[in-house]
Design an enzyme around this catalytic site. Structure first.
Site, PDB file in Angstrom:
ATOM      1  N   ARG A 157     104.457  67.067  16.831  1.00  0.00           N
ATOM      2  CA  ARG A 157     106.106  67.199  16.222  1.00  0.00           C
ATOM      3  C   ARG A 157     104.729  66.608  14.573  1.00  0.00           C
ATOM      4  NH1 ARG A 157     109.691  65.001  19.302  1.00  0.00           N
ATOM      5  NH2 ARG A 157     110.934  66.734  19.821  1.00  0.00           N
ATOM      6  N   LYS A 182     111.460  62.345  18.312  1.00  0.00           N
ATOM      7  CA  LYS A 182     112.878  62.485  17.829  1.00  0.00           C
ATOM      8  C   LYS A 182     114.057  61.833  18.285  1.00  0.00           C
ATOM      9  CE  LYS A 182     115.328  67.332  16.674  1.00  0.00           C
ATOM     10  NZ  LYS A 182     115.230  68.398  17.162  1.00  0.00           N
ATOM     11  N   HIS A 249     104.021  73.595  13.113  1.00  0.00           N
ATOM     12  CA  HIS A 249     104.609  74.059  14.063  1.00  0.00           C
ATOM     13  C   HIS A 249     104.061  75.112  15.066  1.00  0.00           C
ATOM     14  CE1 HIS A 249     108.171  72.593  15.971  1.00  0.00           C
ATOM     15  NE2 HIS A 249     109.073  73.735  16.547  1.00  0.00           N
ATOM     16  N   ARG A 252     101.529  73.333  17.688  1.00  0.00           N
ATOM     17  CA  ARG A 252     102.646  72.929  18.685  1.00  0.00           C
ATOM     18  C   ARG A 252     103.494  73.906  19.909  1.00  0.00           C
ATOM     19  NH1 ARG A 252     106.362  68.658  20.269  1.00  0.00           N
ATOM     20  NH2 ARG A 252     108.148  69.171  20.689  1.00  0.00           N
ATOM     21  N   HIS A 275     111.633  66.531  24.517  1.00  0.00           N
ATOM     22  CA  HIS A 275     112.056  66.874  24.825  1.00  0.00           C
ATOM     23  C   HIS A 275     113.065  67.096  25.183  1.00  0.00           C
ATOM     24  CE1 HIS A 275     110.606  71.680  23.610  1.00  0.00           C
ATOM     25  NE2 HIS A 275     110.667  71.003  22.170  1.00  0.00           N
ATOM     26  N   TYR A 284     110.154  78.771  25.821  1.00  0.00           N
ATOM     27  CA  TYR A 284     108.691  79.092  26.348  1.00  0.00           C
ATOM     28  C   TYR A 284     108.651  79.858  26.781  1.00  0.00           C
ATOM     29  CZ  TYR A 284     107.801  75.236  22.501  1.00  0.00           C
ATOM     30  OH  TYR A 284     107.845  75.320  21.303  1.00  0.00           O
TER      31      TYR A 284
END
Length: 308
Positions: A157, A182, A249, A252, A275, A284
Site C-alpha cells: 500500500r 492496515k 494503487h 498494487r 487483507h 481479483y
C-alpha cells in the site's frame, strides 16, 4: 464545562485512544476525525448537544441524508465511504460504552446502502515491463524506480511504502517487513530480484540525502510524502508513454492480479496483500474472470456475435 465542550472533549479523547492505545494509522485517524466532526455538525443542526442524546433514528437519518446528497450530486460519499463513516461512529460509541459514558451503540444495527463494486483495470505484464524498464537520469529517479519496483514486487500500500525504514528491508533475505499495515497488522513480504537490485542501487546513493531512518526520502532528506509519490509516478508514467493515468494503487492491483493469474492461490495473495478478510481479495478473481470472459467471447464460435 458546557455540553458542547464535553462532547468535543469526548471526541478528542477517542482520537487519542486510537493513536496511543490502538496504534491506528494517522490516515485512518484523520478520516475518522473528518467523519465524526461532520456528524457532530449534523447533530448540532438537529439541536442535539450531547452524544448520549443520539439514537438509532438519528444515525439512520444522517446516513440517508448523505446518501441523498450523492443522488443530488452534492458533496457525497460513496457506498464504501458511507460504510467507513458508520464504522467511525460505531467505534466512537464503543469507546464511550467502555468508559461507562453510554449504554448502547446507536449505530450498531444501521447499515449503509450498497454500491456497485468498481473493478480496477490492472496494467498487463507488458505494460508493467514498459513502465519499469527505464534509464534513471539522476538520483531521484533512482529512488523512484526503487519505489515502483517495490510496489509491484511486493504489492505494498502507499501508506506502507512511505512508512518503511531502511532497517525494514533485508536485501540479502529478499524480504521487507511491514511494521504497521492496515488495521495495525504487521507482516513479512517477499521482494523480487529486480526490486532488490533497484533498492540496493538507491541505498548506494541515499547517503547523500539522509542518514538512518526513512528508506525513501525527499531531496531535503525528509521522509517522502504520499502526495509526492503520486505526482512522481504520474510524471514517470507519462514520460514512459503510458496512455492512461497510473497511480500507486494500480501497481498494487497489478501485483495481485498477476500473482493470482499465475498461481490461482487466493489465500497466498490474501496474505501478501495484508487483507484481513479473503472477501476483499476475491475482487481479483472477478478481474481474472473478466479476462477469461473476453478471451471466450473472442475465441468460442458460439459466443461470437452474428455479422449483419
Amino acid at each position: 464545562m458546557t455540553m458542547h465542550e464535553q462532547a468535543e472533549y469526548q471526541l478528542q479523547a477517542f482520537m487519542e485512544f486510537l493513536r496511543v492505545q490502538q496504534r491506528v494509522s494517522e490516515h485512518t485517524i484523520d478520516a475518522y476525525a473528518r467523519d465524526l466532526n461532520r456528524f457532530a455538525q449534523y447533530c448540532r443542526q438537529q439541536r442535539v448537544t450531547q452524544w448520549n442524546e443520539v439514537d438509532q433514528h438519528r444515525v439512520r437519518a444522517y446516513v440517508a441524508q448523505r446518501h441523498r446528497e450523492k443522488k443530488a450530486g452534492g458533496d457525497a460519499l460513496s457506498g464504501k465511504s458511507l460504510q467507513r463513516m458508520l464504522s467511525a461512529i460505531r467505534s466512537f460509541y464503543d469507546f464511550l460504552i467502555r468508559r461507562h459514558q453510554f449504554q448502547q451503540n446507536p449505530a450498531r444495527e444501521v447499515r449503509a446502502p450498497k454500491s456497485g463494486r468498481s473493478l480496477p483495470r490492472p496494467l498487463d505484464v507488458d505494460e508493467m515491463a514498459g513502465l519499469l524498464t527505464a534509464e534513471c537520469a539522476n538520483e531521484l529517479e533512482t529512488r523512484d524506480l526503487a519505489m515502483w519496483e517495490l510496489f509491484y514486487s511486493s504489492g505494498l500500500r502507499l501508506s506502507e511504502l512511505t512508512a518503511l525504514d531502511c532497517s525494514d528491508v533485508d536485501i540479502a533475505a529478499g524480504q521487507v517487513f511491514i511494521r504497521s499495515g492496515k488495521g495495525g497488522r504487521s507482516r513479512y513480504v517477499p521482494v523480487g530480484v529486480k526490486a532488490c537490485e533497484a533498492v540496493g542501487v538507491w541505498l548506494g546513493v541515499r547517503a547523500g540525502f539522509a542518514e538512518g531512518g526513512a528508506l525513501f526520502v525527499s531531496r531535503q532528506g525528509k521522509r517522502i510524502t504520499q502526495r509526492s509519490i503520486q505526482l512522481r509516478l504520474a510524471q514517470w508514467a507519462h514520460k514512459q508513454g503510458a496512455v492512461e493515468r497510473v497511480h500507486p494503487h494500480k501497481l498494487r492491483h497489478s501485483f495481485a492480479s498477476h500473482m493470482l493469474e499465475a498461481s490461482s492461490d487466493l489465500r497466498a495473495v490474501q496474505e501478501l496483500l495484508g487483507h484481513a478478510n479473503i472477501s476483499t481479495t476475491q475482487i481479483y478473481t472477478h478481474l481474472d474472470f473478466q479476462r477469461l470472459a473476453a478471451v471466450y467471447d473472442q475465441a468460442h464460435p458460439r459466443a461470437k456475435k452474428l455479422k449483419d
